[in-house]
Motif scaffolding. Structure first.
Motif, PDB file in Angstrom:
ATOM      1  N   GLY A 109     -59.143 -48.858  77.030  1.00  0.00           N
ATOM      2  CA  GLY A 109     -57.911 -49.539  77.446  1.00  0.00           C
ATOM      3  C   GLY A 109     -57.273 -50.241  76.275  1.00  0.00           C
ATOM      4  O   GLY A 109     -56.054 -50.171  76.070  1.00  0.00           O
ATOM      5  N   ALA A 110     -58.086 -50.887  75.461  1.00  0.00           N
ATOM      6  CA  ALA A 110     -57.560 -51.589  74.273  1.00  0.00           C
ATOM      7  C   ALA A 110     -56.992 -50.579  73.274  1.00  0.00           C
ATOM      8  O   ALA A 110     -55.898 -50.774  72.727  1.00  0.00           O
ATOM      9  CB  ALA A 110     -58.677 -52.405  73.631  1.00  0.00           C
ATOM     10  N   CYS A 113     -53.641 -49.449  74.342  1.00  0.00           N
ATOM     11  CA  CYS A 113     -52.590 -50.457  74.080  1.00  0.00           C
ATOM     12  C   CYS A 113     -52.144 -50.370  72.626  1.00  0.00           C
ATOM     13  O   CYS A 113     -50.943 -50.320  72.335  1.00  0.00           O
ATOM     14  CB  CYS A 113     -53.127 -51.848  74.400  1.00  0.00           C
ATOM     15  N   ALA A 117     -48.451 -49.005  71.349  1.00  0.00           N
ATOM     16  CA  ALA A 117     -47.533 -49.841  70.553  1.00  0.00           C
ATOM     17  C   ALA A 117     -47.142 -49.097  69.277  1.00  0.00           C
ATOM     18  O   ALA A 117     -45.955 -49.006  68.924  1.00  0.00           O
ATOM     19  CB  ALA A 117     -48.211 -51.167  70.213  1.00  0.00           C
ATOM     20  N   VAL A 168     -44.554 -47.888  79.029  1.00  0.00           N
ATOM     21  CA  VAL A 168     -44.885 -49.134  78.318  1.00  0.00           C
ATOM     22  C   VAL A 168     -44.874 -50.302  79.299  1.00  0.00           C
ATOM     23  O   VAL A 168     -45.793 -51.132  79.319  1.00  0.00           O
ATOM     24  CB  VAL A 168     -43.899 -49.376  77.158  1.00  0.00           C
ATOM     25  N   LEU A 171     -47.938 -50.043  81.533  1.00  0.00           N
ATOM     26  CA  LEU A 171     -49.156 -50.379  80.792  1.00  0.00           C
ATOM     27  C   LEU A 171     -49.264 -51.890  80.638  1.00  0.00           C
ATOM     28  O   LEU A 171     -50.338 -52.476  80.825  1.00  0.00           O
ATOM     29  CB  LEU A 171     -49.143 -49.691  79.430  1.00  0.00           C
ATOM     30  N   LEU A 172     -48.146 -52.534  80.347  1.00  0.00           N
ATOM     31  CA  LEU A 172     -48.145 -53.999  80.204  1.00  0.00           C
ATOM     32  C   LEU A 172     -48.594 -54.635  81.521  1.00  0.00           C
ATOM     33  O   LEU A 172     -49.412 -55.554  81.548  1.00  0.00           O
ATOM     34  CB  LEU A 172     -46.744 -54.496  79.821  1.00  0.00           C
ATOM     35  N   VAL A 175     -52.443 -53.923  82.079  1.00  0.00           N
ATOM     36  CA  VAL A 175     -53.310 -54.665  81.164  1.00  0.00           C
ATOM     37  C   VAL A 175     -53.262 -56.161  81.466  1.00  0.00           C
ATOM     38  O   VAL A 175     -54.280 -56.836  81.523  1.00  0.00           O
ATOM     39  CB  VAL A 175     -52.901 -54.384  79.700  1.00  0.00           C
ATOM     40  N   SER A 176     -52.060 -56.650  81.731  1.00  0.00           N
ATOM     41  CA  SER A 176     -51.947 -58.115  81.946  1.00  0.00           C
ATOM     42  C   SER A 176     -52.683 -58.533  83.216  1.00  0.00           C
ATOM     43  O   SER A 176     -53.240 -59.617  83.302  1.00  0.00           O
ATOM     44  CB  SER A 176     -50.472 -58.499  82.029  1.00  0.00           C
TER      45      SER A 176
END
Ligand SMILES: NC(=O)C1=CN([C@@H]2O[C@H](COP(=O)(O)OP(=O)(O)OC[C@H]3O[C@@H](n4cnc5c(N)ncnc54)[C@H](OP(=O)(O)O)[C@@H]3O)[C@@H](O)[C@H]2O)C=CC1
Ligand code: HEM
Length: 587
Positions: A109-110, A113, A117, A168, A171-172, A175-176
């Motif tokens: 997952g990281a 991200c 980006a 994007v 995904l934000l 993840v958040s």
């Protein structure tokens, strides 16, 4: 104390090896794609316009493909449970790597991200270059419709642009809401937003359609960078060439002098054996490059979806609640039966109660597994958050205060519970050692309760385990009542089976000194109670002394802070050459 290389190798080497493989796979796909777009002749004109932005945006896209495929594998829990269960063909070290599946999921997952980006910024830079370095001579390679077009206009009104922005944002959101704070405070929010990944994957499959990046098709007819002579002696400069018309095919003639030193290095095949630029037989033709995202995603995505469908069918029939036992400290034991349900000690299930929340499933380690004689399995549920609180209240009537010292058998109209699972966990390995050391903090006793119940049902000689240490740390003495009966019965059984040193219990009380409650009901346990947190160093030395040159399985289930100190002790050298292999429960 020096760290033992041998203990490090037994504990962390398999995990670090798996991590190294993952890093190598990412570096490999990044390098392969980066060099492809840097040097492949078919991308010569594209690279001439976009430069490093092209290579970086495409290489990060390959890293995204890789990790979006990998990230689903650790969540195929049933597949992982089958792998864990196949002890004949999957060794203990390989099974221990599975203990890190959840962390691996987060690592992917990281990586997603970071790659997302990089990929997004790379494409914004490409849009700029498409606009700045518009190729008038070969318009087919452009994404812009004219020189100096607004880069936002170059990118956004396209399928890649629109799907890219949507991905994007998704995904934000995913993840958040995956943070520990939200997962513990509002699991439902995490659960719903996390499943937006299904939309994210559909957008990923759409993303490269009608792409803006084009590769050259006719390399033979037009070796990239070849010389196209114009009326005025021609020029090899294919960039910023103001309104020169495309020359007629017959205008391409003869070999040319060496290319100007500052021009883009020509790819292989554009010069003859004397280094002279060859001439073109026709202008270059372009087409959007081949789409490969589906190759990376389809396998894991289908496997995950197939597993979810299987789990849906398997958990479709509700489990029958055969008994509820109220325990002290807001713990309730739920005894269940379900047609065809089987599980091994240490495994866990995810429970759904539609009366509380339709789509929310919560993991619970089994405290008792079905056996050949009794199909009943149980979980111990402690009030910890909104969901457990609501379920707790539905399971237990609002009766007046009962005598907390005794579990109370309560019968009533129970809520409907759906059970999905079982799923594998590190504690399954307890029976795969000669000596195992189980460390529990509070309700973290649950995985070891199923181990104790299994030994009670099947006998202490039912596995290779010849000695079991249980260290249980609780705040209140009443918590030990949760499985007091099982502990005393197993101790008695071990004596009857002539294994007096099989079960070694250490009960640590950290918030009170009142031990009377146990004295009356469970005098054997009372003698095992120590006040204060355990002296881990002393306990491990004692275990090492009595089990020299042995590999001891260490299993921890408890509050977050417990694992660091214990893991450090497992990695240290001891004078008895005892090896401690550390496992941690972590859901
Ligand atoms: N399969 C799984 O993954 C499962 C995981 N769990 C986890 O187990 C945890 C249990 O929580 P809960 O019952 O509230 O536990 P508590 O917070 O009540 O702590 C239990 C005991 O652990 C002691 N303790 C905490 N840190 C240390 C340490 N570093 N060294 C020694 N003792 C320590 C505490 O001592 P003190 O009073 O001094 O702080 C306390 O006596 C939960 O976080 C739950 O998520 C539970 C069940 C299953
Ligand atoms: C594109 C990014 C991601 C995708 C596609 C993804 C996908 C998934 C899937 C399919 C599940 C399993 C749901 C289930 O079957 O129970 C899951 C669970 C989970 N994910 Fe992700 N995830 C992503 C990013 C992340 C990130 C960045 C984190 C945290 C840093 C995270 C943390 C978790 C956790 C904690 C679980 C629950 C694990 C469990 O219950 O065992 N995920 N994710």
């Amino acid at each position: 104390m020096v760290r033992s290389v041998r203990n490090w190798a037994a504990n962390d080497a398999p995990t670090y090896f798996a991590l190294l493989l993952w890093i190598a796979a990412n570096v490999l796909v990044f390098h392969r794609t980066f060099t492809e777009y840097m040097y492949e002749p078919r991308y010569y004109y594209l690279h001439e316009m976009l430069g490093l932005g092209l290579c970086v945006s495409r290489a990060s896209a390959s890293v995204l493909n890789l990790n979006c495929g990998l990230i689903l594998l650790p969540m195929c829990r049933t597949v992982l449970a089958v792998i864990r269960g196949s002890t004949q063909c999957v060794g203990r070290k390989a099974r221990r790597v599975l203990d890190g599946s959840r962390k691996f999921h987060m690592l992917c997952g990281a990586a997603i991200c970071v790659a997302a980006a990089t990929h997004s910024l790379g494409h914004f830079y490409n849009a700029l270059n498409f606009s700045e370095h518009y190729n008038v001579k070969y318009p087919g390679v452009n994404a812009a419709s004219h020189p100096k077009q607004d880069p936002i206009q170059v990118l956004l009104p396209t399928v890649p642009g629109l799907t890219g922005v949507a991905m994007v944002l998704l995904l934000l959101l995913i993840v958040s809401t995956s943070s520990l704070a939200i997962r513990t405070g509002n699991y439902e929010l995490f659960w719903y937003t996390h499943h937006l990944f299904l939309i994210l994957y559909c957008l990923m499959l759409l993303h490269p359609m009608r792409g803006v990046l084009k590769e050259q098709l006719n390399l033979d007819e037009h070796p990239p960078g070849c010389h196209m002579l114009m009326d005025k002696g021609g020029s090899n400069d294919t960039l910023n060439v103001a309104s020169e018309p495309e020359p007629e095919p017959e205008a391409y003639i003869g070999l040319m002098p060496y290319p100007e030193p500052e021009s883009e290095p020509l790819p292989e095949g554009s010069t003859d054996e004397f280094g002279r630029v060859v001439t073109c037989k026709g202008p270059p033709t372009f087409h959007t490059h081949a789409v490969e995202v589906w190759m990376w995603l389809l396998g894991p995505f289908c496997l995950y979806c197939a597993e979810r469908v299987y789990r849906l069918v398997r958990s479709n029939s509700p489990a029958a609640i055969s008994g509820i036992i109220e325990h002290p400290d807001d713990v309730v034991e739920v005894q269940l039966t379900k047609e065809g349900f089987g599980a091994k000690p240490g495994q866990y299930v995810v429970v759904n109660c539609p009366d509380v929340s339709t789509l929310e499933y919560h993991p619970f380690t089994l405290t008792m597994c079905p056996s050949s004689r009794d199909p009943t399995f149980s979980i111990h549920l402690q009030k910890m958050g909104d969901w457990t609180e609501s379920l707790y209240e539905r399971l237990l009537p609002d009766t007046d205060e009962t005598d907390e010292s005794l579990p109370v058998m309560v019968r009533r109209q129970y809520p409907t519970l759906y059970v999905d699972g079982p799923f594998g966990s590190p504690s399954e390995n307890v029976f795969h050692y000669d000596v195992s050391l189980c460390i529990a903090g509070g309700i973290g006793i649950t995985p070891f309760a199923s181990v104790l119940n299994h030994l009670l049902n099947e006998g202490t000689k039912s596995s290779r385990l010849r000695r079991l240490y249980l260290i249980w740390v609780c705040r209140n003495i009443t918590s030990f009542l949760w499985i007091a009966q099982v502990l005393c019965s197993l101790q008695r059984q071990a004596w009857n089976e002539n294994r007096p040193d099989f079960l070694n219990i250490y009960l640590h009380l950290t918030r009170s000194r009142d031990v009377q409650i146990l004295e009356r009901e469970y005098p054997f346990l009372n003698s095992r109670v120590h006040v204060g947190r355990p002296q881990w160093r002393h306990i491990f030395d004692e275990v090492a002394r009595y089990n020299p040159s042995t590999t001891v399985g260490v299993f921890l289930c408890g509050p977050k802070g417990m694992s660091k100190g214990i893991k450090r002790i497992c990695l240290k050298k001891n004078k008895f050459h005892t090896k401690f292999e550390f496992h941690k429960e972590n859901f």
